[in-house]
Write a protein that holds these residues in place. Structure first.
Motif: not given
Length: 217
Positions: A80-108
């Motif tokens: 949501r932040f990437a697509t609405t705040g940074l306005r990047i294409p959803r495909e790229r946003a999902v790719a980045h988001a998947q990396r963050w979601a797979a990291s040890p950082i668990t709090e949004p």
């Protein structure tokens, strides 16, 4: 038209009482207080003896769950932040988001704070800082302190060049600065005289700059 004068519900609505009420006659108290929940497809299938297979894919999602205290995941928050705040294409946003979601950082919230500081591609840097005990707030403070130090240094340089400009003809100090000269270069010696002396004598500023480059690199 059927005669409903003896119907218990009709009598209750009109305020009348039945002349005789048999032990099995329903009263308003017998009526359900809430409408029963609508049967689901699975309920109907079981009742009718049908096999509809796995219906979980088609189950309706409860949109109110989020409003009752539901919290977005790291994946959802970053997309949501990437697509609405940074306005990047959803495909790229999902790719980045998947990396963050797979990291040890668990709090949004923490993920979004790191992204605000380091960008969507800053996950590796965020993890290195985390391993060193650095929080987003600490990194933000450090960056703000560095930026303030740079602003203070620029302000000091501006004051110094303003003082230098008062020594020479208009525009000379600005030309020196634009050509990469620093205040300490005014003390360098060319042909037995300092740069400051040459400029005070009215020598061409461009000739002095060229001489500086030739003699001091």
């Amino acid at each position: 038209m059927p005669d409903i004068s003896g119907d218990p519900v009709y009598l209750w609505l009109t305020g009348a009482r039945p002349a005789t009420a048999g032990p099995g006659a329903p009263t308003p108290a017998d009526l359900p207080t809430r409408r029963p929940a609508a049967a689901t497809a699975s309920d109907i299938a079981r009742r009718e003896g049908l096999d509809l297979g796995d219906l979980s894919t088609y189950q309706r999602h409860d949109r109110r769950a989020r409003g009752r205290g539901g919290k977005p995941t790291v994946l959802q928050a970053v997309i949501r932040f990437a697509t609405t705040g940074l306005r990047i294409p959803r495909e790229r946003a999902v790719a980045h988001a998947q990396r963050w979601a797979a990291s040890p950082i668990t709090e949004p919230d923490e993920a979004l704070e790191w992204i605000s500081l380091l960008g969507l591609g800053g996950l590796d840097a965020a993890l290195r800082l985390r391993r060193n005990g650095v929080t987003p707030a600490m990194e933000k403070t450090r960056r703000e302190s560095e930026e303030q130090a740079r602003r203070d240094a620029r302000a000091a340089q501006d004051r110094l060049w303003a003082e230098i400009a008062a020594r020479y003809r208009p525009g000379i100090a600005a030309q020196l600065r634009l050509n990469g000269c620093t205040p300490d270069m005014l003390d360098r010696v060319i042909n037995g005289k300092t740069v400051d002396q040459l400029l005070r004598e009215g020598r061409s500023v461009q000739i002095v700059i060229n001489a500086l480059r030739d003699t001091h690199g």
